[in-house]
Design a protein around this motif. Structure first.
Motif, PDB file in Angstrom:
ATOM      1  N   THR A   4       0.786  -1.236   0.000  1.00 41.87           N
ATOM      2  CA  THR A   4       0.000   0.000   0.000  1.00 41.87           C
ATOM      3  C   THR A   4       0.817   1.285   0.000  1.00 41.87           C
ATOM      4  N   VAL A   5       0.213   2.385   0.316  1.00 40.71           N
ATOM      5  CA  VAL A   5       0.657   3.756   0.507  1.00 40.71           C
ATOM      6  C   VAL A   5       0.131   4.626  -0.621  1.00 40.71           C
ATOM      7  N   ALA A   6       0.898   4.963  -1.663  1.00 40.02           N
ATOM      8  CA  ALA A   6       0.409   5.879  -2.689  1.00 40.02           C
ATOM      9  C   ALA A   6       0.746   5.323  -4.069  1.00 40.02           C
ATOM     10  N   PRO A   7      -0.061   5.688  -5.085  1.00 39.73           N
ATOM     11  CA  PRO A   7       0.258   5.254  -6.443  1.00 39.73           C
ATOM     12  C   PRO A   7       1.621   5.804  -6.884  1.00 39.73           C
ATOM     13  N   LEU A   8       2.307   5.051  -7.722  1.00 35.83           N
ATOM     14  CA  LEU A   8       3.571   5.530  -8.269  1.00 35.83           C
ATOM     15  C   LEU A   8       3.309   6.443  -9.456  1.00 35.83           C
ATOM     16  N   PRO A   9       4.197   7.396  -9.704  1.00 33.55           N
ATOM     17  CA  PRO A   9       4.035   8.275 -10.870  1.00 33.55           C
ATOM     18  C   PRO A   9       4.130   7.478 -12.170  1.00 33.55           C
ATOM     19  N   SER A  10       3.509   8.004 -13.224  1.00 35.65           N
ATOM     20  CA  SER A  10       3.644   7.400 -14.540  1.00 35.65           C
ATOM     21  C   SER A  10       5.053   7.689 -15.076  1.00 35.65           C
ATOM     22  N   GLU A  43      15.477  13.099 -17.934  1.00 42.81           N
ATOM     23  CA  GLU A  43      14.263  13.848 -17.601  1.00 42.81           C
ATOM     24  C   GLU A  43      13.190  12.919 -17.027  1.00 42.81           C
ATOM     25  N   ASP A  44      13.105  11.712 -17.567  1.00 34.68           N
ATOM     26  CA  ASP A  44      12.161  10.723 -17.053  1.00 34.68           C
ATOM     27  C   ASP A  44      12.487  10.380 -15.601  1.00 34.68           C
ATOM     28  N   LEU A  45      13.773  10.212 -15.300  1.00 32.60           N
ATOM     29  CA  LEU A  45      14.212   9.908 -13.937  1.00 32.60           C
ATOM     30  C   LEU A  45      13.916  11.072 -12.997  1.00 32.60           C
ATOM     31  N   CYS A  46      14.251  12.292 -13.428  1.00 37.38           N
ATOM     32  CA  CYS A  46      14.017  13.473 -12.582  1.00 37.38           C
ATOM     33  C   CYS A  46      12.533  13.641 -12.266  1.00 37.38           C
ATOM     34  N   ASP A  47      11.696  13.498 -13.297  1.00 37.42           N
ATOM     35  CA  ASP A  47      10.262  13.688 -13.121  1.00 37.42           C
ATOM     36  C   ASP A  47       9.685  12.631 -12.191  1.00 37.42           C
ATOM     37  N   PHE A  48      10.116  11.383 -12.365  1.00 39.87           N
ATOM     38  CA  PHE A  48       9.627  10.290 -11.520  1.00 39.87           C
ATOM     39  C   PHE A  48       9.982  10.515 -10.057  1.00 39.87           C
ATOM     40  N   LEU A  49      11.255  10.829  -9.781  1.00 41.86           N
ATOM     41  CA  LEU A  49      11.684  11.011  -8.394  1.00 41.86           C
ATOM     42  C   LEU A  49      11.042  12.241  -7.758  1.00 41.86           C
ATOM     43  N   ALA A  50      10.821  13.285  -8.551  1.00 43.89           N
ATOM     44  CA  ALA A  50      10.188  14.496  -8.016  1.00 43.89           C
ATOM     45  C   ALA A  50       8.758  14.214  -7.556  1.00 43.89           C
ATOM     46  N   ARG A  51       8.070  13.280  -8.240  1.00 46.93           N
ATOM     47  CA  ARG A  51       6.659  12.984  -7.918  1.00 46.93           C
ATOM     48  C   ARG A  51       6.485  11.758  -7.035  1.00 46.93           C
ATOM     49  N   LEU A  52       7.581  11.036  -6.778  1.00 46.67           N
ATOM     50  CA  LEU A  52       7.499   9.825  -5.953  1.00 46.67           C
ATOM     51  C   LEU A  52       7.393  10.196  -4.471  1.00 46.67           C
ATOM     52  N   ASP A  53       6.519   9.503  -3.766  1.00 44.01           N
ATOM     53  CA  ASP A  53       6.367   9.710  -2.321  1.00 44.01           C
ATOM     54  C   ASP A  53       7.752   9.705  -1.655  1.00 44.01           C
ATOM     55  N   PRO A  54       8.103  10.762  -0.928  1.00 46.02           N
ATOM     56  CA  PRO A  54       9.444  10.857  -0.323  1.00 46.02           C
ATOM     57  C   PRO A  54       9.766   9.719   0.637  1.00 46.02           C
ATOM     58  N   LYS A  55       8.736   9.019   1.123  1.00 49.49           N
ATOM     59  CA  LYS A  55       8.988   7.926   2.064  1.00 49.49           C
ATOM     60  C   LYS A  55       9.457   6.652   1.358  1.00 49.49           C
ATOM     61  N   LEU A 155      19.174  13.867  -7.421  1.00 52.96           N
ATOM     62  CA  LEU A 155      18.919  13.674  -5.993  1.00 52.96           C
ATOM     63  C   LEU A 155      17.575  12.978  -5.784  1.00 52.96           C
ATOM     64  N   ARG A 156      17.353  12.501  -4.592  1.00 51.02           N
ATOM     65  CA  ARG A 156      16.097  11.818  -4.261  1.00 51.02           C
ATOM     66  C   ARG A 156      14.897  12.727  -4.508  1.00 51.02           C
ATOM     67  N   SER A 157      15.096  14.027  -4.433  1.00 48.68           N
ATOM     68  CA  SER A 157      14.026  14.999  -4.666  1.00 48.68           C
ATOM     69  C   SER A 157      13.686  15.157  -6.143  1.00 48.68           C
ATOM     70  N   GLY A 158      14.525  14.601  -7.019  1.00 55.21           N
ATOM     71  CA  GLY A 158      14.336  14.774  -8.447  1.00 55.21           C
ATOM     72  C   GLY A 158      15.162  15.899  -9.034  1.00 55.21           C
ATOM     73  N   LYS A 159      15.865  16.634  -8.207  1.00 54.36           N
ATOM     74  CA  LYS A 159      16.700  17.736  -8.692  1.00 54.36           C
ATOM     75  C   LYS A 159      18.009  17.194  -9.257  1.00 54.36           C
ATOM     76  N   VAL A 311       4.310   0.381  -1.584  1.00 54.75           N
ATOM     77  CA  VAL A 311       3.689   1.279  -2.536  1.00 54.75           C
ATOM     78  C   VAL A 311       2.889   0.465  -3.525  1.00 54.75           C
ATOM     79  N   LYS A 312       1.980   1.117  -4.228  1.00 58.35           N
ATOM     80  CA  LYS A 312       1.243   0.446  -5.288  1.00 58.35           C
ATOM     81  C   LYS A 312       1.132   1.393  -6.471  1.00 58.35           C
ATOM     82  N   LYS A 313       0.961   0.817  -7.617  1.00 61.03           N
ATOM     83  CA  LYS A 313       0.890   1.627  -8.823  1.00 61.03           C
ATOM     84  C   LYS A 313      -0.480   2.268  -8.934  1.00 61.03           C
TER      85      LYS A 313
END
Length: 313
Positions: A4-10, A43-55, A155-159, A311-313
């Motif tokens: 569980t927790v939150a859906p993963l980013p596309s 860019e795909d990696l940055c966008d994914f990590l920026a939107r991924l639940d920080p936990k 970075l983990r933040s997507g930056k 997590v779940k998709k």
């Protein structure tokens, strides 16, 4: 493992749940990745990590050559950089920009063709640029810190940031790369050289490695760090561990700082054998060996408990 927790980013790349990791690591043992992400580009990696639940934890995976993936699997997201991250380009007469997914063989061969000396040692390290940068990979008297100018990291933040050599605070087989950060490229600098002489040095290194290491076995490379003033393999040998077996795992008889999967070893077998070697070396010499191989994920008997957080998709 997916819960569980939150859906993963596309993503635009590939994102798979409960992906087996054993086929992707040299030991050919271990559990699954809760999620395996192979980004299409930076860019795909940055966008994914920026939107991924920080936990959600994130771990980068290269060739899997210096890694034990525990049998309970790896929670969170494992990031594997494929062909889009494997390019090597010449910047100037002595400098290469290398994608984090590029192998040591590709980097050293490109350097040879560009008449750049000083990178020959990468030929002998069974890994990728991302792993070299993270672990200050080295062999035959040279280390990554001797050739690195800077690296690009997400970075983990997507930056996406550029880190100079000093920012990594390198020590022996260790860097201060931030937790969850993924190396995406690095700039290496050598010195002018003759391609024929560079090739001869690469051939010498390859021959020495072939002669002394169990390259055609299921192994993880050098198991323990060399303690100051000592060689790990000699300490292991002196402790009577050459050929020692536990379950399906064995200490190599050819090079005692290598552990082998003899065919049906679990990651628990391999790790337990390493710990038994450490115990015997400590008892014999008083020296406590440190693991060089990275050990990641959950022990099998802890996996069920940990699955409650995911997590779940």
């Amino acid at each position: 493992m997916t819960t569980t927790v939150a859906p993963l980013p596309s993503v635009r790349g590939s994102l798979k749940a409960d992906a087996p990791l054993a086929p992707l690591v040299w030991f050919k043992a271990g559990g699954v990745a809760q999620w395996l992400f192979e980004p299409k580009d930076v860019e795909d990696l940055c966008d994914f990590l920026a939107r991924l639940d920080p936990k959600v934890p994130v771990m980068a995976l290269g060739l899997g050559s210096n890694l034990i993936v525990r049998d309970g699997g790896v929670p969170g997201v494992v990031v594997r950089l494929g062909k889009p991250f494997a390019k090597v380009e010449q910047v100037d007469a002595t400098t290469l920009r290398c994608g984090a997914g590029a192998s040591g063989i590709l980097v050293s061969s490109t350097a040879r063709d560009a008449a750049i000396a000083g990178l020959e040692f990468l030929r002998s390290i069974p890994g990728t640029v991302g792993g070299f940068v993270r672990m200050n990979g080295g062999a035959y008297g040279r280390e990554t810190c001797d050739i690195l100018v800077e690296c690009d990291v997400v970075l983990r933040s997507g930056k996406r940031v550029t880190l100079a050599l000093d920012a990594l605070a390198y020590t022996y087989r260790h860097s201060m790369l931030p937790e969850g950060a993924v190396v995406v490229s690095a700039v290496f600098r050598g010195i002018p050289g003759d391609p024929a002489a560079i090739q001869a040095e690469m051939d010498r290194i390859a021959a020495a490695r072939e002669e002394s290491q169990p390259l055609r076995s299921k192994t993880g490379g050098s198991t323990f760090k060399n303690p100051a003033g000592h060689k790990a393999w000699a300490l292991v040998d002196e402790a009577g561990c050459r050929g020692l077996q536990l379950g399906g795992a064995q200490v190599s008889e050819k090079h005692t700082n290598f552990l082998l999967n003899m065919g049906d070893a679990t990651s628990a077998d391999i790790e337990a054998l390493g710990e038994e070697v450490r115990r015997r070396v400590k008892e014999k010499s008083g020296i406590e060996l440190e693991w060089e191989i990275q050990r990641v994920g959950l022990l099998a008997d802890h996996a069920a408990q940990e699955n409650r957080v995911g997590v779940k998709k």
